[in-house]
Enzyme design. Structure first.
Site, PDB file in Angstrom:
ATOM      1  CD1 TRP A 223      97.194  31.329  44.584  1.00 50.91           C
ATOM      2  CD2 TRP A 223      98.473  30.430  46.151  1.00 50.91           C
ATOM      3  NE1 TRP A 223      98.303  30.812  43.976  1.00 50.91           N
ATOM      4  CE2 TRP A 223      99.103  30.242  44.921  1.00 50.91           C
ATOM      5  CE3 TRP A 223      99.105  29.930  47.299  1.00 50.91           C
ATOM      6  CZ2 TRP A 223     100.329  29.587  44.780  1.00 50.91           C
ATOM      7  CZ3 TRP A 223     100.314  29.280  47.170  1.00 50.91           C
ATOM      8  CH2 TRP A 223     100.906  29.113  45.920  1.00 50.91           C
TER       9      TRP A 223
ATOM     10  CG  HIS B  85      96.662  46.222  57.042  1.00 44.91           C
ATOM     11  ND1 HIS B  85      96.269  46.872  55.900  1.00 44.91           N
ATOM     12  CD2 HIS B  85      95.756  46.529  57.987  1.00 44.91           C
ATOM     13  CE1 HIS B  85      95.164  47.546  56.156  1.00 44.91           C
ATOM     14  NE2 HIS B  85      94.836  47.356  57.400  1.00 44.91           N
TER      15      HIS B  85
ATOM     16  CB  CYS C 179      98.797  54.474  46.772  1.00 45.80           C
ATOM     17  SG  CYS C 179     100.201  54.289  47.856  1.00 45.80           S
TER      18      CYS C 179
ATOM     19  CB  CYS D 205     101.472  51.567  46.608  1.00 42.38           C
ATOM     20  SG  CYS D 205     100.582  51.544  48.158  1.00 42.38           S
TER      21      CYS D 205
HETATM   22  C1  LIG Z   1     103.854  42.304  52.797  1.00 42.37           C
HETATM   23  C2  LIG Z   1     102.773  42.861  51.919  1.00 42.37           C
HETATM   24  C3  LIG Z   1     101.648  43.401  52.502  1.00 42.37           C
HETATM   25  C4  LIG Z   1     100.633  43.945  51.700  1.00 42.37           C
HETATM   26  N1  LIG Z   1      99.541  44.526  52.287  1.00 42.37           N
HETATM   27  C5  LIG Z   1      98.618  45.168  51.532  1.00 42.37           C
HETATM   28  C6  LIG Z   1      97.549  45.902  52.114  1.00 42.37           C
HETATM   29  O1  LIG Z   1      97.414  45.966  53.323  1.00 42.37           O
HETATM   30  N2  LIG Z   1      96.677  46.537  51.280  1.00 42.37           N
HETATM   31  C7  LIG Z   1      96.804  46.498  49.928  1.00 42.37           C
HETATM   32  O2  LIG Z   1      96.005  47.088  49.221  1.00 42.37           O
HETATM   33  N3  LIG Z   1      97.797  45.777  49.352  1.00 42.37           N
HETATM   34  C8  LIG Z   1      98.706  45.128  50.100  1.00 42.37           C
HETATM   35  N4  LIG Z   1      99.753  44.453  49.512  1.00 42.37           N
HETATM   36  C9  LIG Z   1      99.747  44.250  48.055  1.00 42.37           C
HETATM   37  C10 LIG Z   1      98.857  43.062  47.679  1.00 42.37           C
HETATM   38  O3  LIG Z   1      98.991  42.007  48.611  1.00 42.37           O
HETATM   39  C11 LIG Z   1      99.200  42.480  46.299  1.00 42.37           C
HETATM   40  O4  LIG Z   1     100.579  42.258  46.221  1.00 42.37           O
HETATM   41  C12 LIG Z   1      98.787  43.356  45.136  1.00 42.37           C
HETATM   42  O5  LIG Z   1      97.429  43.669  45.222  1.00 42.37           O
HETATM   43  C13 LIG Z   1      99.050  42.603  43.797  1.00 42.37           C
HETATM   44  O6  LIG Z   1      98.257  41.444  43.772  1.00 42.37           O
HETATM   45  P1  LIG Z   1      98.489  40.210  42.817  1.00 42.37           P
HETATM   46  O7  LIG Z   1      97.223  39.865  42.131  1.00 42.37           O
HETATM   47  O8  LIG Z   1      99.655  40.442  41.963  1.00 42.37           O
HETATM   48  O9  LIG Z   1      98.812  38.970  43.787  1.00 42.37           O
HETATM   49  P2  LIG Z   1      99.675  38.961  45.121  1.00 42.37           P
HETATM   50  O10 LIG Z   1      98.741  38.981  46.272  1.00 42.37           O
HETATM   51  O11 LIG Z   1     100.718  40.009  45.064  1.00 42.37           O
HETATM   52  O12 LIG Z   1     100.342  37.527  45.048  1.00 42.37           O
HETATM   53  C14 LIG Z   1     101.392  37.233  44.149  1.00 42.37           C
HETATM   54  C15 LIG Z   1     101.263  35.784  43.734  1.00 42.37           C
HETATM   55  O13 LIG Z   1     101.455  34.962  44.893  1.00 42.37           O
HETATM   56  C16 LIG Z   1     100.619  33.802  44.816  1.00 42.37           C
HETATM   57  N5  LIG Z   1      99.796  33.786  46.027  1.00 42.37           N
HETATM   58  C17 LIG Z   1      98.601  34.375  46.242  1.00 42.37           C
HETATM   59  N6  LIG Z   1      98.187  34.126  47.487  1.00 42.37           N
HETATM   60  C18 LIG Z   1      99.133  33.366  48.069  1.00 42.37           C
HETATM   61  C19 LIG Z   1      99.266  32.772  49.358  1.00 42.37           C
HETATM   62  N7  LIG Z   1      98.326  32.901  50.287  1.00 42.37           N
HETATM   63  N8  LIG Z   1     100.370  32.062  49.621  1.00 42.37           N
HETATM   64  C20 LIG Z   1     101.331  31.894  48.688  1.00 42.37           C
HETATM   65  N9  LIG Z   1     101.247  32.415  47.453  1.00 42.37           N
HETATM   66  C21 LIG Z   1     100.162  33.152  47.147  1.00 42.37           C
HETATM   67  C22 LIG Z   1      99.797  33.927  43.555  1.00 42.37           C
HETATM   68  O14 LIG Z   1     100.424  33.166  42.556  1.00 42.37           O
HETATM   69  C23 LIG Z   1      99.885  35.399  43.214  1.00 42.37           C
HETATM   70  O15 LIG Z   1      99.815  35.641  41.841  1.00 42.37           O
HETATM   71  C24 LIG Z   1     100.765  43.912  50.289  1.00 42.37           C
HETATM   72  C25 LIG Z   1     101.905  43.344  49.700  1.00 42.37           C
HETATM   73  C26 LIG Z   1     102.917  42.846  50.503  1.00 42.37           C
HETATM   74  C27 LIG Z   1     104.154  42.264  49.868  1.00 42.37           C
END
Ligand SMILES: Cc1cc2nc3c(=O)[nH]c(=O)nc-3n(C[C@H](O)[C@H](O)[C@H](O)COP(=O)(O)OP(=O)(O)OC[C@H]3O[C@@H](n4cnc5c(N)ncnc54)[C@H](O)[C@@H]3O)c2cc1C
Length: 447
Positions: free
Chosen positions: A341, A289, A50, A47
């Protein structure tokens, strides 16, 4: 696990003052602790919120724990990783004893042990995040995220009379629109048996309903089939153990659902996604959020386009916020910094202009929607036919897939079950792929 030196005062090292507890030592440690009070943080290591909170918790822990504590002997500061294997050990043992866990997992040639290492080779990270084809690999991550979400829900006994309808509605969407056929089939099976396991009859005592749900945990935690790879995120693989993974997979699942639905389902899908996250995503900050953003929508969605674009822009709002947080706290994944993105390299036509006016990018939303449909619709789904595993194997086995473009809102659950035939080929490929990963010295990480 850090030393639990109770007599020495909890928290020997400066860097890690909070005591890590798990299901095996939780009760004994707290009972034996000389401090009259205990503060225990329950978190999930995947998370991100966290992770961002960790340095703050550590600061407070250092006040009370450890040799240099300013206020020793009053409060023991501890924490429990709810998503760790050890915490889930009771479930694991139950599975092993009753069902032969290794058999359930692998079938013939695969063997798994708790000592398995996740493969953390940089060369296995997605090579070029601006390559639209990278999403092809995400089908496995979407499956894994689905399975993991269910595992958390069942493992933590989260289904309650007040939220069971929310889970049913989300499962209905998965039956109809999940990009993976075996997850559609598994969700349908779960739905069919849902009432037996979690009856809506509110007169059942909580003990009775607890007993019912006990009986189903094992069989239903395999919502996408027992061969789904676990702990080997591909598209969502982070360069560090704690980054990306499940939350990334969950986003990809939601985006893929949003582009599969029919216009008439857009509002109900929106509500289902919001409720699901609100009730079952165990990252409290994320949940809060996301709920705020859901609640700020005042006009009902009329089309899939509107919903996809809302989810896209909501995800970008999260990215924007985290970009700053991760920079300030140094908690992000250096190989995957948060960006707005899709980037210009991924979709140049999504930008009317690369200039930012009034703090906002000038997006061409028609192009963004088209991009989302191709990316999370056709490209992701087509990976079931042209799989990454198959390219590894150089085999031309095609997993026959029924048309995913059909408006699945019209597919009743029974029919969905009927058309869903077990795909052993895919399971065997998954197994082969896992075996390859093991050879490269990786660590299996359930979470
Ligand atoms: C519903 C939800 C709410 C969250 N809220 C929080 C929070 O409040 N605080 C916190 O710290 N973390 C939050 N998270 C976790 C955070 O958003 C990321 O999932 C985590 O940091 C991992 O990031 P990542 O680099 O793998 O990309 P992620 O943000 O998980 O995105 C996964 C993939 O989606 C694609 N992507 C990126 N942006 C977009 C977009 N705008 N539209 C479509 N596709 C896209 C990219 O290919 C990316 O690699 C949340 C996750 C979820 C599912």
């Amino acid at each position: 696990l850090r030393s639990l030196g109770v007599g020495e005062g909890a928290g020997g090292s400066d860097a890690d003052a909070a005591v890590d507890l798990n299901a095996t030592n939780f009760g004994a440690f707290l009972k034996a602790s000389p401090e009259p009070w205990a503060v225990v943080e329950f978190f999930a290591h995947w998370c991100p919120a966290c992770r961002n909170y960790k340095p703050h918790y550590e600061k407070v822990a250092k006040l009370f724990n450890g040799r240099d504590a300013a206020h020793p002997g009053i409060i023991v500061m501890a924490r429990v990783d709810c998503a760790s294997k050890i915490w889930n050990q009771q479930l694991y043992v139950h599975l092993s004893v009753n069902y032969g866990y290794s058999e359930m997992l692998g079938g013939s040639d695969c063997s798994f042990s708790l000592e398995d290492k996740r493969y953390e080779n940089e060369s296995m990270l997605p090579k070029n995040s601006s390559d639209p084809q990278q999403i092809v690999q995400a089908i496995y991550d979407v499956e894994e995220a689905t399975a993991h979400a269910l595992e958390i829900i069942l493992g933590h006994k989260m289904i309650k009379p007040e939220n069971r309808d929310s889970l049913i509605r989300f499962l209905q969407i998965l039956v109809a629109h999940h990009p993976s056929k075996r997850c559609r089939r598994g969700s349908a099976e779960l739905l069919i048996n849902f009432d037996d396991h979690w009856p809506s009859n509110l007169s059942l005592s909580s003990q009775e309903s607890y007993k019912l749900s006990e009986n189903v945990t094992e069989e239903n935690s395999w919502v996408c089939g027992k061969e789904v790879p676990r702990g080997y995120w591909m598209f969502c693989r982070g360069s560090k153990k704690e980054t990306r993974g499940f939350s990334c997979g969950l986003w990809v699942l939601m985006h893929s659902l949003s582009v599969q639905i029919g216009d008439g389902e857009s509002q109900s899908t929106f509500t289902s996604i919001c409720d699901f996250i609100h009730n079952f995503f165990i990252c409290e900050e994320c949940r809060k959020h996301f709920y705020e953003m859901c609640s700020s929508v005042s006009v009902p969605f009329k089309s899939a386009r509107e919903l996809s674009l809302w989810l896209w822009s909501t995800h970008n709002k999260v990215n924007e916020r985290l970009k700053k947080e991760e920079k300030d706290l140094g908690t992000g994944d250096p190989s995957f910094p948060k960006v707005l993105w899709p980037t210009n390299q991924l979709c140049p036509s999504c930008y009317r202009s690369s200039k930012i006016s009034d703090g906002a990018l000038d997006w061409n939303e028609d192009e963004v929607y088209q991009f989302l449909v191709n990316y999370y619709g056709s490209t992701l789904v087509s990976s079931y036919k042209e799989t990454y595993m198959e390219s590894l194997l150089h085999e031309k086995k095609t997993v026959s897939e029924d048309s995913l473009t059909s408006n699945a809102a019209t597919v009743p659950i029974g029919a969905a079950l009927g058309v869903a035939i077990a795909s052993c080929t895919f399971g065997a490929l998954a197994c082969f792929w896992r075996a390859q990963q093991k050879n490269r010295k990786q660590r299996k990480n359930w979470n």
